[in-house]
Scaffold this motif. Structure first.
Motif, mmCIF file in Angstrom:
data_model
loop_
_atom_site.group_PDB
_atom_site.id
_atom_site.type_symbol
_atom_site.label_atom_id
_atom_site.label_comp_id
_atom_site.label_asym_id
_atom_site.label_seq_id
_atom_site.Cartn_x
_atom_site.Cartn_y
_atom_site.Cartn_z
ATOM 1 N N VAL A 159 0.830 -1.201 0.000
ATOM 2 C CA VAL A 159 0.000 0.000 0.000
ATOM 3 C C VAL A 159 0.867 1.255 0.000
ATOM 4 O O VAL A 159 0.623 2.207 -0.751
ATOM 5 C CB VAL A 159 -0.943 -0.026 1.224
ATOM 6 C CG1 VAL A 159 -1.659 1.313 1.358
ATOM 7 C CG2 VAL A 159 -1.952 -1.148 1.100
ATOM 8 N N VAL A 160 1.901 1.263 0.843
ATOM 9 C CA VAL A 160 2.788 2.419 0.914
ATOM 10 C C VAL A 160 3.524 2.622 -0.406
ATOM 11 O O VAL A 160 3.624 3.738 -0.934
ATOM 12 C CB VAL A 160 3.781 2.265 2.083
ATOM 13 C CG1 VAL A 160 4.784 3.403 2.084
ATOM 14 C CG2 VAL A 160 3.047 2.214 3.415
ATOM 15 N N LEU A 161 4.051 1.530 -0.952
ATOM 16 C CA LEU A 161 4.783 1.638 -2.204
ATOM 17 C C LEU A 161 3.875 2.071 -3.349
ATOM 18 O O LEU A 161 4.291 2.837 -4.228
ATOM 19 C CB LEU A 161 5.449 0.291 -2.540
ATOM 20 C CG LEU A 161 6.587 -0.140 -1.599
ATOM 21 C CD1 LEU A 161 7.065 -1.533 -1.964
ATOM 22 C CD2 LEU A 161 7.746 0.844 -1.663
ATOM 23 N N ARG A 162 2.641 1.587 -3.330
ATOM 24 C CA ARG A 162 1.712 1.977 -4.387
ATOM 25 C C ARG A 162 1.405 3.483 -4.305
ATOM 26 O O ARG A 162 1.339 4.169 -5.328
ATOM 27 C CB ARG A 162 0.417 1.175 -4.267
ATOM 28 C CG ARG A 162 -0.502 1.320 -5.480
ATOM 29 C CD ARG A 162 -1.741 0.447 -5.353
ATOM 30 N NE ARG A 162 -1.399 -0.955 -5.306
ATOM 31 C CZ ARG A 162 -1.541 -1.726 -4.230
ATOM 32 N NH1 ARG A 162 -2.004 -1.204 -3.121
ATOM 33 N NH2 ARG A 162 -1.226 -2.995 -4.267
ATOM 34 N N ALA A 163 1.228 3.990 -3.075
ATOM 35 C CA ALA A 163 0.979 5.423 -2.915
ATOM 36 C C ALA A 163 2.182 6.253 -3.358
ATOM 37 O O ALA A 163 2.038 7.282 -4.022
ATOM 38 C CB ALA A 163 0.632 5.732 -1.452
ATOM 39 N N GLU A 164 3.382 5.794 -2.988
ATOM 40 C CA GLU A 164 4.580 6.510 -3.421
ATOM 41 C C GLU A 164 4.726 6.473 -4.937
ATOM 42 O O GLU A 164 5.143 7.451 -5.563
ATOM 43 C CB GLU A 164 5.814 5.911 -2.752
ATOM 44 C CG GLU A 164 5.869 6.132 -1.242
ATOM 45 C CD GLU A 164 7.091 5.496 -0.617
ATOM 46 O OE1 GLU A 164 7.831 4.803 -1.353
ATOM 47 O OE2 GLU A 164 7.317 5.686 0.597
ATOM 48 N N ASN A 165 4.373 5.344 -5.526
ATOM 49 C CA ASN A 165 4.463 5.227 -6.981
ATOM 50 C C ASN A 165 3.498 6.194 -7.666
ATOM 51 O O ASN A 165 3.863 6.862 -8.649
ATOM 52 C CB ASN A 165 4.157 3.776 -7.386
ATOM 53 C CG ASN A 165 4.376 3.543 -8.867
ATOM 54 O OD1 ASN A 165 5.228 4.168 -9.480
ATOM 55 N ND2 ASN A 165 3.611 2.654 -9.451
ATOM 56 N N GLU A 166 2.253 6.295 -7.128
ATOM 57 C CA GLU A 166 1.297 7.228 -7.714
ATOM 58 C C GLU A 166 1.774 8.665 -7.562
ATOM 59 O O GLU A 166 1.601 9.492 -8.471
ATOM 60 C CB GLU A 166 -0.071 7.050 -7.043
ATOM 61 C CG GLU A 166 -0.762 5.739 -7.357
ATOM 62 C CD GLU A 166 -1.088 5.605 -8.834
ATOM 63 O OE1 GLU A 166 -1.360 6.641 -9.479
ATOM 64 O OE2 GLU A 166 -1.071 4.472 -9.353
ATOM 65 N N SER A 167 2.374 8.974 -6.401
ATOM 66 C CA SER A 167 2.893 10.326 -6.198
ATOM 67 C C SER A 167 4.013 10.646 -7.186
ATOM 68 O O SER A 167 4.076 11.746 -7.755
ATOM 69 C CB SER A 167 3.394 10.471 -4.757
ATOM 70 O OG SER A 167 3.968 11.734 -4.557
ATOM 71 N N LEU A 168 4.909 9.686 -7.409
ATOM 72 C CA LEU A 168 5.984 9.905 -8.374
ATOM 73 C C LEU A 168 5.447 10.052 -9.788
ATOM 74 O O LEU A 168 5.948 10.863 -10.578
ATOM 75 C CB LEU A 168 6.987 8.745 -8.292
ATOM 76 C CG LEU A 168 7.815 8.661 -7.002
ATOM 77 C CD1 LEU A 168 8.658 7.393 -7.007
ATOM 78 C CD2 LEU A 168 8.702 9.886 -6.846
ATOM 79 N N LYS A 169 4.416 9.255 -10.111
ATOM 80 C CA LYS A 169 3.818 9.381 -11.441
ATOM 81 C C LYS A 169 3.223 10.779 -11.633
ATOM 82 O O LYS A 169 3.375 11.398 -12.685
ATOM 83 C CB LYS A 169 2.732 8.312 -11.619
ATOM 84 C CG LYS A 169 3.265 6.913 -11.874
ATOM 85 C CD LYS A 169 2.111 5.946 -12.110
ATOM 86 C CE LYS A 169 2.617 4.533 -12.393
ATOM 87 N NZ LYS A 169 1.491 3.584 -12.597
#
Length: 799
Positions: A159-169
Motif C-alpha cells: 500500500v505504501v509503495l503503491r501510494a509513493e508510486n502514484e505520487s511519483l507518477k
C-alpha cells in the motif's frame, strides 16, 4: 470527508432541545457508519512435482500425517487450513480427526510468539507439554503465524509503495507537462528547446520570471509616483517598441494593470522561455525551509503567548473593542491593544505603509467541535470548508504534537492563499503557525494562527504585504451537535493595486473579515449536513441517496473550479481591455490538459458592476430559471425546466438544481442539462452553473466517480455593499460580478484571435445591460401595483 459530523434531531436529545429557528430539513439524526476494511487473501494452490508413482504415494501419505499432527486450530489464520479442506471433501458421516486449539492454547502461543517468533526445540517441547499438544502442532502453528505476519507486512508495504508510486507518477506528469508547455514570452507559440540542458532551461525560466517581476514593480512605481520607470536590460527599448502579443495569458504584469491588445504576433521568438502563468507553483507556495529542532521550543513559547492574546481578545469588550454607532460592528482600539500586548507594540513601526484590519464576530454552526477542529487541522478539508475564501492551503510540517493523532497541543506550519472572487482584488498569501488547545473544564477548543517571521526569516513576504497577526476561533459545544464559534481576524496589510469599485469593501475589513469567515462557515456546515443526510426528500429524478450524494460532489467540484478561475490565485494574470480606470472587464486564457475540465484553450472573462438594487433581489432574480431565461444572451431563446432539486440548507436559496434545456422538437440540437448551484449568506451570494450531457448525469446517478466529467462553470457573484457609512444617508446596493468561460479551441497550443475577445466582451456588456433593464422593469411593475392597490384619498369635509 467529514465522517464525524452528526446532525441531531430537533426533538429533545439528552434533555437539550435544538434551537427552534432551524429548518425542519435537519430534524433527523444523521449517522455515518464506520466501515472496516479487510483484505481478502486468495488461497494459493500447491502443485506437487512429477514423481514416480511409488514416491508420490509415500510423499502424499507423509504430507497427510504432518497435516493431521499440526491441526487447524489457529483462529488467526485467514482461510481454511489443510485439515479443514480435507474434512470438507470427506463424507459428512465420517468423524473429523482433528480438533481446534482452545482459547488458552492460542493465548499462550501468542504470548510466546510476541517474545520469540522462532522458538527452539526446547521451548516448543515445554510449550507442548504445558498445553497438551504435540511438538509438531506447536511447530506448525508458529510457522503459520509467521507466514500470516509476513503476509500482513507485505500488504502494508504494498500500500505504501503503491501510494509513493502514484505520487511519483503525478510529479513526473507535472514536470513533463511543464516542459511541454514552455512557450515563447512574446508570441506565445511553442518554443523548441533543442539540445538545451536542464540547468540552462531552469535558468531561462527563472530569468523570464524575474523580468516579469521587475516589470510589475515598474508598473507599481509608475502608479504611485506618476512617472514611468524604464525597464532595464539591453533589450528594454526593443521591448517597448514591439507590439504586445495577443496571447493574453502571457501578458506581463498582474491583471489590474491595463494593457492594449494587438493582432500582430512576433515571428521571431527570443530564447527566453517561461511556463504558462495559470496556476504555477510560485515561490511563496510550500517553502522548503522547515522549523528546526532547536527552534521548536521558541515556537511553543510563541504559540502560548498567541493563544493568551486570542483568549483575551475573545473575552474583553471595551475598551479593547469599540462598537461603532452606525454599523454596530466592533473595531479594535489599537492604543489599548498595544498597551495590553507589549510584545506587539511594533504595529506602529510602519504605520504609514501598513494598515491594520481587526474584526470579531460570533455565530452558531451546525457541526460539532471535534469535526470542526479536524477540518481546521487538515489543509484539504479546510479548503473544502471555505472554497470561496481559501484558494489553496498546505500543511508544511507538524512542528509539535503532544499525543500522536490528537489535536490538542499540536502546532502546524501552514501556507495559505486567501481570495476575493474577483480579479480586481489581489490575493493574500502567508506562512503561519497554527496552534490548537483544548480546555476540558470549559468545554472549548481554541485554534490560533500566528506569524512565523518572529523567529524565522527564510520565507519571503508576499506581494502585497500581508501578515496574519494572532487570529483564530474559539469553539464551544452546544446541544444537538451544534457549536458556538467566535472568530477573531487580525492582520497587517499593505493596500495593493485594488480597483476603486472594491476599495471600500477591502478597506473596511469586510472582504477578509471575521463576518465573512463565519457566514461562509455557517452555510458550508449546513451543506455538509445535507450531504450526509439520507432521509431528506428530494424533488425530481434523483433515484437514491447515493445518487444525491454523487450529484452534490459534482456540484461542489463545479463551485471549487469556479472560485479558482475567477480570482488572481495561483499567480493567474488578467488583462484589461482598455486603459480606462472605470473599465472592470478582465480576460485571461489558460491551457487545460487535465481531466475535470474540457481540454484545450479556455478563454475567461470577468466584469464587475455596481447595481442600485438590494443584494437579495438580484440573487433571487439570477437563481430563478424562469427569470434568467429572459436573458437572451444566456438562454439563446430556450426555456429551462427544473427536473431535480436538492436542498442545501434552511434558506431556500441554498440549493442544487438540474435544469433541462427545452429545445424545439424539430431541432437537431442534442438534449442537454444544466447543473446549477445557488448559495447565499450575509457576506454574499453565488449562482454557478455548467452544461452537462444526459449520459454524464446518468453516470453520476449510477454512483460512478464524477471526477472525470468535464465541467466548465460560469456564473454570478453578488456582494452587498454600502457607499456611505452614515446610516441615515447611505445608499445600499450590491456588486454584481459576471464570469463567462468558453472553450476557444480544442487544441491547447492554439492561439487566441481578436474576434473571440471582442465577442466575449460584447457578450458581457449585453448581460449586464439586460439584467439592469429587467430589474428596473420589475421594480417599476411592483411600484405600479403598490400604487394601484392603495386606497383612494377620502374627500374633504366642509366645516
Amino acid at each position: 470527508m467529514y465522517g464525524d459530523c452528526q446532525v441531531m434531531s430537533s426533538s429533545t436529545v439528552g434533555g437539550n432541545p435544538m434551537p427552534s429557528d432551524n429548518s425542519s430539513l435537519y430534524n433527523s439524526t444523521i449517522q455515518n457508519p464506520n466501515f472496516n476494511f479487510m483484505a481478502n487473501i486468495s488461497p494459493f494452490n500447491m502443485f506437487s512435482p512429477i514423481l514416480p508413482k511409488e514416491e508420490a504415494a509415500a510423499a502424499m501419505a507423509k504430507a497427510k500425517e504432518d497435516i493431521l499432527e499440526s491441526g487447524s486450530g489457529s483462529e488467526h489464520i485467514e482461510g481454511a487450513s489443510g485439515n479443514e479442506q480435507e474434512a470438507e471433501q470427506q463424507p459428512p458421516a465420517k468423524i473429523k480427526r482433528y480438533h481446534r486449539h482452545t482459547a488458552r492454547q492460542i493465548q499462550e502461543m501468542e504470548s510466546l510468539f510476541k517474545e520469540c517468533p522462532h522458538p527452539d526445540d526446547k521451548q516448543r517441547l515445554k510449550l507442548s507439554q504445558d498445553l497438551g499438544l504435540k511438538p509438531r502442532q506447536v511447530k506448525f502453528w508458529f510457522q503459520n503465524r509467521r507466514t500470516q505476519m509476513k503476509a500482513q507486512q507485505d500488504r502494508q508495504e504494498n500500500v505504501v509503495l503503491r501510494a509513493e508510486n502514484e505520487s511519483l507518477k503525478t510529479e513526473n506528469y507535472r514536470l513533463q507537462a511543464t516542459l511541454r508547455n514552455i512557450v515563447c514570452p512574446n508570441c506565445g507559440g511553442p518554443a523548441v528547446l533543442g539540445e538545451m540542458g536542464y540547468d540552462e532551461q531552469q535558468l531561462r525560466i527563472e530569468n523570464a520570471r524575474l523580468k516579469e517581476e521587475f516589470e510589475r514593480v515598474c508598473c507599481m512605481v509608475s502608479q504611485y509616483n506618476g512617472r514611468t520607470m524604464q525597464a532595464m536590460g539591453p533589450n528594454s527599448d526593443l521591448m517597448q517598441q514591439q507590439p504586445h502579443s495577443l496571447e493574453l495569458d502571457m501578458g506581463v504584469g498582474v491583471g489590474v494593470y491595463p494593457r492594449k491588445l494587438d493582432e500582430q504576433h512576433m515571428s521571431n521568438c527570443p530564447s527566453d522561455m517561461m511556463p504558462l502563468s495559470f496556476m504555477p507553483e510560485t515561490s511563496h507556495f510550500a517553502g522548503n525551509t522547515l522549523i528546526l529542532e532547536e527552534e521548536k521550543s521558541l515556537a511553543m513559547e510563541l504559540a502560548m503567548s498567541s493563544m493568551n492574546e486570542l483568549l483575551k481578545m475573545w473575552q474583553t469588550d471595551e475598551p479593547l473593542w469599540v462598537q461603532e454607532a452606525d454599523t454596530g460592528k466592533y473595531v479594535l482600539n489599537l492604543e489599548e491593544y498595544a498597551r495590553m500586548f507589549s510584545w506587539s507594540a511594533n504595529l506602529k513601526l510602519n504605520s504609514h505603509q501598513l494598515r491594520t484590519e481587526a474584526t470579531r464576530d460570533t455565530a452558531v454552526v451546525i457541526m460539532n467541535s471535534i469535526t470542526l477542529v479536524d477540518a481546521f487541522l487538515d489543509a484539504n478539508k479546510w479548503m473544502e470548508l471555505f472554497p470561496s475564501i481559501v484558494s489553496r492551503a498546505k500543511t508544511l510540517q507538524i512542528v509539535h504534537s503532544e499525543v500522536p493523532d490528537h489535536a490538542t497541543g499540536s502546532i502546524h506550519l501552514m501556507y495559505a492563499e486567501l481570495q476575493v472572487l474577483s480579479p480586481l482584488v489581489p490575493t493574500r498569501e502567508a506562512h503561519f503557525l497554527r496552534y490548537c488547545q483544548h480546555n476540558a473544564e470549559e468545554g472549548t477548543w481554541a485554534i490560533v494562527d500566528f506569524p512565523i517571521d518572529g523567529f524565522h526569516n527564510d520565507y519571503s513576504p508576499s506581494f502585497p504585504f500581508y501578515k496574519r497577526r494572532p487570529s483564530g476561533c474559539i469553539i464551544q459545544d452546544m446541544p444537538n451537535g451544534y457549536s458556538k464559534v467566535t472568530w477573531v481576524e487580525h492582520a497587517e496589510v499593505e493596500d495593493g493595486p485594488i480597483n476603486a469599485v472594491f476599495s471600500n469593501l477591502v478597506s473596511s475589513g469586510v472582504a477578509f473579515g471575521a463576518q465573512r469567515w463565519l457566514a461562509v462557515l455557517q452555510r458550508q456546515c449546513e451543506r455538509l449536513a445535507s450531504l450526509m443526510a439520507r432521509n431528506i426528500p428530494d424533488l425530481g429524478v434523483i433515484p437514491s441517496p447515493e445518487a444525491r450524494k454523487s450529484v452534490m460532489n459534482l456540484s461542489q467540484r463545479m463551485i471549487r473550479t469556479f472560485c479558482l478561475n475567477i480570482s488572481t490565485c495561483y499567480g493567474q494574470s488578467w488583462t484589461a481591455l482598455s486603459e480606462s480606470a472605470e473599465d472592470t472587464v478582465r480576460i485571461t486564457t489558460r491551457r487545460v490538459t487535465d481531466p475535470g475540465q474540457p481540454n484545450g484553450l479556455i478563454l475567461s472573462a470577468v466584469s464587475t458592476t455596481w447595481m442600485p438594487f438590494q443584494h437579495k433581489q438580484v440573487f433571487d432574480f439570477l437563481r430563478d430559471e424562469r427569470s434568467r431565461a429572459q436573458l437572451d444572451v444566456l438562454s439563446n431563446g430556450n426555456s429551462l425546466n427544473e427536473v431535480a432539486h436538492i436542498a442545501n440548507g434552511s434558506n431556500p436559496g441554498n440549493c442544487i438544481s438540474l435544469l433541462r434545456i427545452n429545445v424545439a422538437s424539430n431541432s437537431s440540437q442534442s438534449v442537454e442539462l444544466v447543473l446549477q448551484e445557488s448559495c447565499t449568506d450575509d457576506s454574499g451570494s453565488l449562482v454557478v452553473y455548467a452544461t452537462v450531457d444526459v449520459d454524464a448525469i446518468q453516470m453520476v446517478m449510477n454512483g460512478e466517480d464524477p471526477s472525470c466529467i468535464p465541467v466548465l462553470p460560469m456564473g454570478f457573484v453578488v456582494v452587498p455593499i454600502t457607499n456611505s457609512s452614515n446610516e441615515s444617508t447611505k445608499e445600499s446596493g450590491c456588486l454584481l460580478t459576471v464570469c463567462l468561460q468558453v472553450l476557444a479551441s480544442t487544441m491547447p497550443n492554439s492561439k487566441l484571435n481578436l474576434s473571440s475577445v471582442t465577442a466575449i466582451n460584447h457578450h458581457l456588456c449585453n448581460i449586464v445591460q439586460q439584467i439592469t433593464a429587467l430589474l428596473n422593469s420589475t421594480n417599476a411593475a411592483a411600484a405600479f401595483t403598490t400604487d394601484a392597490d392603495a386606497p383612494a384619498p377620502s374627500p374633504a369635509v366642509a366645516d
